[in-house]
Design an enzyme around this catalytic site. Structure first.
Site, mmCIF file in Angstrom:
data_model
loop_
_atom_site.group_PDB
_atom_site.id
_atom_site.type_symbol
_atom_site.label_atom_id
_atom_site.label_comp_id
_atom_site.label_asym_id
_atom_site.label_seq_id
_atom_site.Cartn_x
_atom_site.Cartn_y
_atom_site.Cartn_z
ATOM 1 N N CYS A 115 17.896 46.238 -10.627
ATOM 2 C CA CYS A 115 18.274 46.162 -9.205
ATOM 3 C C CYS A 115 19.716 45.700 -9.011
ATOM 4 C CB CYS A 115 17.321 45.240 -8.460
ATOM 5 S SG CYS A 115 15.631 45.853 -8.433
ATOM 6 N N HIS A 252 21.125 43.381 -1.783
ATOM 7 C CA HIS A 252 20.112 44.264 -2.373
ATOM 8 C C HIS A 252 18.854 44.144 -1.520
ATOM 9 C CE1 HIS A 252 17.192 46.099 -4.852
ATOM 10 N NE2 HIS A 252 16.659 44.971 -5.285
ATOM 11 N N ASN A 282 12.365 49.005 -1.624
ATOM 12 C CA ASN A 282 13.309 48.574 -2.660
ATOM 13 C C ASN A 282 13.661 49.795 -3.512
ATOM 14 O OD1 ASN A 282 14.640 47.531 -4.863
ATOM 15 N ND2 ASN A 282 13.181 45.875 -5.241
HETATM 16 N N1 ACO Z 1 -1.801 44.164 -0.249
HETATM 17 C C1 ACO Z 1 -2.695 43.209 -0.011
HETATM 18 N N2 ACO Z 1 -2.836 42.128 -0.787
HETATM 19 C C2 ACO Z 1 -2.033 42.022 -1.853
HETATM 20 C C3 ACO Z 1 -1.078 42.994 -2.171
HETATM 21 C C4 ACO Z 1 -0.987 44.094 -1.311
HETATM 22 N N3 ACO Z 1 -0.089 45.089 -1.516
HETATM 23 N N4 ACO Z 1 -0.421 42.611 -3.284
HETATM 24 C C5 ACO Z 1 -0.946 41.442 -3.658
HETATM 25 N N5 ACO Z 1 -1.937 41.090 -2.805
HETATM 26 C C6 ACO Z 1 -2.767 39.914 -2.829
HETATM 27 C C7 ACO Z 1 -2.900 39.307 -4.203
HETATM 28 O O1 ACO Z 1 -3.867 39.952 -4.962
HETATM 29 C C8 ACO Z 1 -3.269 37.893 -3.881
HETATM 30 O O2 ACO Z 1 -4.640 37.864 -3.574
HETATM 31 P P1 ACO Z 1 -5.548 36.605 -4.010
HETATM 32 O O3 ACO Z 1 -4.941 35.440 -3.296
HETATM 33 O O4 ACO Z 1 -6.895 37.005 -3.549
HETATM 34 O O5 ACO Z 1 -5.382 36.522 -5.492
HETATM 35 C C9 ACO Z 1 -2.513 37.613 -2.583
HETATM 36 O O6 ACO Z 1 -2.164 38.902 -2.039
HETATM 37 C C10 ACO Z 1 -1.246 36.827 -2.815
HETATM 38 O O7 ACO Z 1 -0.550 37.400 -3.912
HETATM 39 P P2 ACO Z 1 0.864 36.939 -4.332
HETATM 40 O O8 ACO Z 1 1.396 37.818 -5.410
HETATM 41 O O9 ACO Z 1 0.855 35.477 -4.584
HETATM 42 O O10 ACO Z 1 1.634 37.233 -2.972
HETATM 43 P P3 ACO Z 1 3.036 36.770 -2.526
HETATM 44 O O11 ACO Z 1 2.958 36.065 -1.256
HETATM 45 O O12 ACO Z 1 3.806 36.145 -3.639
HETATM 46 O O13 ACO Z 1 3.707 38.180 -2.199
HETATM 47 C C11 ACO Z 1 5.254 39.668 -3.224
HETATM 48 C C12 ACO Z 1 3.843 39.161 -3.207
HETATM 49 C C13 ACO Z 1 5.530 40.367 -1.916
HETATM 50 C C14 ACO Z 1 5.421 40.663 -4.369
HETATM 51 C C15 ACO Z 1 6.186 38.468 -3.405
HETATM 52 O O14 ACO Z 1 5.811 37.704 -4.513
HETATM 53 C C16 ACO Z 1 7.590 38.862 -3.550
HETATM 54 O O15 ACO Z 1 8.220 39.296 -2.614
HETATM 55 N N6 ACO Z 1 8.165 38.656 -4.737
HETATM 56 C C17 ACO Z 1 9.495 39.074 -5.005
HETATM 57 C C18 ACO Z 1 9.393 40.284 -5.801
HETATM 58 C C19 ACO Z 1 10.308 41.350 -5.383
HETATM 59 O O16 ACO Z 1 10.782 41.500 -4.285
HETATM 60 N N7 ACO Z 1 10.542 42.159 -6.372
HETATM 61 C C20 ACO Z 1 11.360 43.263 -6.212
HETATM 62 C C21 ACO Z 1 11.980 43.559 -7.500
HETATM 63 S S1 ACO Z 1 13.009 42.272 -7.971
HETATM 64 C C22 ACO Z 1 14.275 42.407 -7.049
HETATM 65 O O17 ACO Z 1 14.649 43.474 -6.666
HETATM 66 C C23 ACO Z 1 14.926 41.145 -6.693
#
Ligand code: ACO
Length: 325
Positions: A115, A252, A282
């Protein structure tokens, strides 16, 4: 003392026709529009058609940037293409772009920093232009992340999209002041201790397969804001710029929550933040030039504006650039 600066002559972008909405995704995996919007800010993403490759997106973005700059493609002597989703293992996707543009002089190569790829490519081109090795660069970010997603993994498949953006940089003599046009500073970082937090579980040398994107989302989130803000502070310290003096913040586009938290920590006013993650998802290395193209086309970014760019991604890699448009 005068200085050679890499001055932006124009930019352009391309998005595949097909739009995939959150509602459509919710019919394929256990997710909802509400969850995706609330956690990421993403409402839709574009997906490349069968037979539409990263090079095809890159060529269209490059042609748009060349038209916007009003230059002859033959004046380009350097092409740096940032991608993690090349058409083939080799040759570089950049040479397909070079060939399609009818250029057969100078150099063209790919660069891989996930990224952060566009910021790394911008810094690379800038350094070549400032040494006098090349005169005019085409810097591209182009991705077809849809091809490396596990479409059964709701934790990752909702986040990414396909697209390409490009920018033309021209080596120009400037007064050597902070008021110069062009790239004023770039700062690149990486730390391989984090390489297992965001990776693709396949590859040429390891599995001989393409593999799928795997991510520890919470871990990425935890590190993102600190890394992003550190490298922006480096850019501010190097130039004397600050949150007030910048006109636009073009980060980004990974996640609205990461962008909002970074801007808040740096005291950057929300109205200066260019956001496209809602419409593009993204798009990895393509996200910054796509966002730049949107903000230039709608008249927000104008000649003379001070534009702050930032990215963070797999590796981890992260970086910033400060550009006077
Ligand atoms: N829809 C519904 N529920 C979901 C989904 C979805 N698409 N994805 C995960 N869940 C659920 C999980 O299973 C979990 O359920 P549980 O509590 O029953 O186990 C719950 O949601 C919480 O999951 P987390 O992974 O802890 O959710 P979080 O609040 O951290 O959000 C996310 C996930 C959006 C990926 C977040 O961690 C994030 O934004 N991380 C940054 C990653 C990112 O942006 N990466 C991009 C690439 S890196 C970059 O470009 C910088």
């Amino acid at each position: 003392m005068t200085a050679i600066r890499s001055v932006v002559l124009g930019c352009g972008s391309y998005l595949p026709e097909r739009i995939l909405t959150n509602a459509e995704l919710a019919s394929q995996v256990d997710t909802s529009d509400e969850w995706i919007v609330q956690r990421t800010g993403i409402r839709q993403r574009h997906i490349a058609a069968d037979g539409e490759f990263t090079s095809h997106l890159a060529i269209k973005a490059a042609q748009a940037a060349i038209a916007h700059a009003g230059i002859d493609a033959q004046s380009i002597d350097l092409i740096v293409l940032a991608t993690s989703t090349p058409d083939n293992t080799f040759p570089a996707t950049a040479v397909s772009v070079q060939h399609a543009l009818g250029i057969n002089h100078g150099a063209a190569f790919d660069l891989q920093a996930v990224c952060s790829g566009f910021v790394f490519a911008l810094a690379t081109a800038d350094n070549f232009l400032r040494t006098g090795a090349f005169k005019r660069a085409l810097v591209i970010g182009a991705e077809t992340f849809s091809r490396i997603l596990d479409w059964t993994d709701r934790g990752t498949c909702v986040l990414f999209g396909d697209g390409a953006g490009a920018i033309i940089l021209d080596a120009q003599q400037q007064p050597g002041l902070s008021t110069d046009r062009g790239i004023l500073t770039t700062h690149l970082r990486s730390d391989g201790r984090h390489k297992a937090k965001l990776y693709v579980d396949g590859g040429v040398s390891s599995t001989q397969t393409t593999g799928h994107l795997r991510m520890e989302g919470r871990e990425v989130f935890k590190h993102a804001v600190g890394m992003i803000t550190d490298v922006i502070v480096d850019a501010f310290n190097a130039t004397g710029a600050n949150a007030e003096s910048i006109d636009w913040f073009v980060p980004h586009q990974a996640n609205k929550r990461i962008i909002d938290a970074s801007a808040h920590k740096l005291h950057i006013a929300p109205q200066k933040v260019v956001l496209t993650v809602d419409l593009h998802g993204n798009t990895s290395a393509a996200s910054i030039p796509l966002a730049l193209s949107v903000a230039v086309a709608d008249g927000r970014i104008k000649k003379g504006d001070l534009v702050l760019l930032e990215a963070m991604g797999g590796g981890f890699t992260w970086g910033s650039a400060l550009v006077r448009w």
